[in-house]
Design a protein around this motif. Structure first.
Motif, short mmCIF file in Angstrom:
data_model
loop_
_atom_site.label_atom_id
_atom_site.label_comp_id
_atom_site.label_asym_id
_atom_site.label_seq_id
_atom_site.Cartn_x
_atom_site.Cartn_y
_atom_site.Cartn_z
N TYR A 15 -14.54 56.90 41.89
CA TYR A 15 -14.04 57.64 40.73
C TYR A 15 -15.20 58.21 39.92
O TYR A 15 -15.18 59.37 39.52
CB TYR A 15 -13.21 56.73 39.81
N LEU A 19 -15.41 61.98 39.27
CA LEU A 19 -14.95 62.38 37.94
C LEU A 19 -16.04 62.39 36.88
O LEU A 19 -15.88 63.03 35.84
CB LEU A 19 -13.83 61.44 37.47
N THR A 27 -9.35 58.94 32.22
CA THR A 27 -8.36 58.21 33.03
C THR A 27 -8.00 56.89 32.37
O THR A 27 -6.83 56.50 32.32
CB THR A 27 -8.92 57.97 34.45
N THR A 30 -5.67 57.26 29.39
CA THR A 30 -4.28 57.37 29.85
C THR A 30 -3.73 56.00 30.21
O THR A 30 -2.61 55.64 29.83
CB THR A 30 -4.18 58.33 31.06
N SER A 67 -4.80 51.30 39.98
CA SER A 67 -5.26 52.68 39.91
C SER A 67 -6.55 52.84 39.11
O SER A 67 -7.25 53.84 39.26
CB SER A 67 -4.18 53.59 39.35
N VAL A 68 -6.85 51.87 38.25
CA VAL A 68 -8.10 51.93 37.48
C VAL A 68 -9.04 50.79 37.85
O VAL A 68 -9.97 50.47 37.12
CB VAL A 68 -7.85 51.95 35.95
#
Length: 117
Positions: A15, A19, A27, A30, A67-68
């Motif tokens: 990531y 990113l 991210t 969020t 997801s993180v």
């Protein structure tokens, strides 16, 4: 608990590479916004002793955590989602998860800050 057992540093490195620090932080912003509403729904399902709803919410929280890169938090949710349990055990898992969110999120932030330098 070591950073490697809490975080998926391989995923986070990917990531970060794609990113950048700002993108990764966006991210996580969020994530921070949605995880609170997910947690509220989890606790509501537990309060109502609604097993189907609890398992469904645990699945969503597991996905958000994975997801993180928050793999330890995701593993706790996977237990709620997939394993056989009685309500006292489910409630202990929820407490353990809730108690771990902030310190694990802080470890994640520290990791990002280290990568930014």
């Amino acid at each position: 608990m070591t950073q490697d057992s809490v975080l998926d540093t391989q995923l986070l490195t990917q990531y970060h590479d794609s990113l950048g620090t700002d993108g990764l932080n966006a991210t996580l912003t969020t994530f921070d916004q949605i995880i609170q509403s997910y947690a509220n729904l989890l606790h509501q399902a537990a309060k109502e002793k609604n097993e189907e709803q609890l398992r469904s919410q645990a699945h969503k929280v597991k996905g958000a955590c994975n997801s993180v890169g928050l793999v330890q938090l995701a593993k706790l949710m996977e237990q709620l989602e997939k394993e056989s349990w009685e309500w006292p055990q489910a409630e202990r898992l929820l407490i353990e998860w809730a108690d771990s969110v902030i310190p694990h999120r802080q470890q994640l932030q520290q990791w990002i800050e280290q990568e930014a330098h």
